[in-house]
Design an enzyme around this catalytic site. Sequence first.
Site, PDB file in Angstrom:
ATOM      1  N   PRO A  84      41.607  85.210   3.071  1.00  0.00           N
ATOM      2  CA  PRO A  84      42.373  86.726   3.575  1.00  0.00           C
ATOM      3  C   PRO A  84      42.651  87.090   5.148  1.00  0.00           C
ATOM      4  O   PRO A  84      41.634  87.935   5.699  1.00  0.00           O
ATOM      5  CB  PRO A  84      40.734  87.942   3.381  1.00  0.00           C
TER       6      PRO A  84
ATOM      7  N   ASP B 192      41.407  84.416  10.101  1.00  0.00           N
ATOM      8  CA  ASP B 192      40.439  84.907   9.007  1.00  0.00           C
ATOM      9  C   ASP B 192      40.747  86.076   9.177  1.00  0.00           C
ATOM     10  O   ASP B 192      38.869  86.135   9.767  1.00  0.00           O
ATOM     11  CB  ASP B 192      39.573  83.304   8.878  1.00  0.00           C
ATOM     12  N   HIS B 193      40.341  86.873   8.367  1.00  0.00           N
ATOM     13  CA  HIS B 193      39.910  88.478   8.508  1.00  0.00           C
ATOM     14  C   HIS B 193      38.165  88.692   8.410  1.00  0.00           C
ATOM     15  O   HIS B 193      37.696  89.847   8.588  1.00  0.00           O
ATOM     16  CB  HIS B 193      40.257  89.637   7.663  1.00  0.00           C
ATOM     17  N   ARG B 194      37.702  87.511   7.547  1.00  0.00           N
ATOM     18  CA  ARG B 194      36.709  87.585   7.303  1.00  0.00           C
ATOM     19  C   ARG B 194      35.779  87.014   8.565  1.00  0.00           C
ATOM     20  O   ARG B 194      34.107  87.307   8.973  1.00  0.00           O
ATOM     21  CB  ARG B 194      35.677  86.321   6.277  1.00  0.00           C
TER      22      ARG B 194
ATOM     23  N   CYS C  82      36.304  86.568  12.449  1.00  0.00           N
ATOM     24  CA  CYS C  82      37.036  87.783  12.755  1.00  0.00           C
ATOM     25  C   CYS C  82      37.378  88.957  12.649  1.00  0.00           C
ATOM     26  O   CYS C  82      37.978  89.207  11.707  1.00  0.00           O
ATOM     27  CB  CYS C  82      36.600  87.164  14.342  1.00  0.00           C
TER      28      CYS C  82
END
Length: 466
Positions: free
Chosen positions: A261, A436-438, A440
């Site tokens: 994501p 990757d928003h997971r 940071c």
Amino acid sequence: MSLQVFLLPDLGEGLVEAELVTWLVNVGDTVHVDQPIAEVETAKSVVEVPSPFEGTVATLHGAEGDTLEVGKPLISVAAPADATTDATTDATAAVEAAVPAAAMTPASPAPAGAQAASGSGNVLIGYGTSGHGGPGRTRPGRRQHLTGQLEAPVAGPGRAHLVISPLVRKMAHDHGLSLAEIPGSGVDGLILRRDVEAALAPAPAGAVSSTGTAPAGAVSSTEGGDAVDPRTGLHVVARTPLTGVKKAAATALTRSRREIPEATVWVDVDATALVELRRDLKAKDGSAPSLLAFVARFVTAGLERFPQLNAQLVSAGGTDSLVDFDGINLGFAAQTDRGLVVPVLRRAQGRSARALDAAIRALTGTARDGKAGPAELSGGTFTINNYGVFGVDGSAAIINYPEAAMLGIGRITDKPWVVEGELCVRKVTELTLAFDHRVCDGAVAAGFLRFIADAMENPAAVLADL
């Protein structure tokens, strides 16, 4: 003389297959230990495969364009009369039993139903001696035509299909045709170029294959007989299977889009000071690191401050874990004749801009020459994509899976910019960070990107502390 069968070796990094690009030897040639015998293209690069045996080439297991599996026979070498049989593995005996003795001699006819040990269903027949006075690289143009030495193949399913010309094999391979389904019109059933062209000609409307089903990738036909794509209504010019580097890149990009994501942040940067710094260094010393090398130095410094972007999220046993590393393996997206690759500079942290510049030039040159192996094209923790060389300002980049982020650099161009309340022309570029928003949140990504931007706008101050 004993027969030694060389199996396609483990090519590293979990690679299980390779496409046979070029044979560098012929049946009947004498080969020596460590002599290159073939070029194969893996999902990582094109590499030369050396022979572990010395002797006379007895069989080439596969044709150029075939995809071979690791652990399957690549070449059979007849050992010299005084050589021991200890070098032959237990697997050799099994392969020898499966390969008819007649197939070991280039002048012998192929028995009915014979198939190449690679599993391709095609027997490579008709390669004579190299004609250049000894072993070594032998290109297709130097191979002798041995049609007169071949007996007529037995007709019917599973027969040995004869192909002499590498051009014919490549033509069939590029269009996704199986040689096993092409009848040969040449002497003794030899498959000629016109046979492949005939197979490429559109079939009459409603035609089906011998199995009673439409061929794979079949297209509809107009009343005139031209191949037409049923969805678009357009004529089909060619169908080219994805193989090697392009296939691996497509798989990785699809997985990245499916599993990561990602979010994107970007900023415009006044790179005038950096451009002038490089210009002054070049005028003083006669050479200077590239702008990319300077950015790479800023990136390694930024990743030390924001290590989350150098981490990776790994899923195993139903559990997601963040993996942190004690170093930075910096990748650089590079366009080559074989497609997009990402050579990786291992342990890039702490290197000066000059050291990074030399390493980047050497690594990308090796990759563009097709000589980079799995060690140079894998293991990255962060990637820089300098798409500005293509004349574009920005890009919504796809993260190089399984990394956590990618920095994109747009072209540097003259633009109006406000400096101390005055409008002037400056060297401006756009930086883009896909992350990757997971791994940071936006604050970390923005902080890293702002650090790189500030370093480019005031490089002397930052470099003084590096």
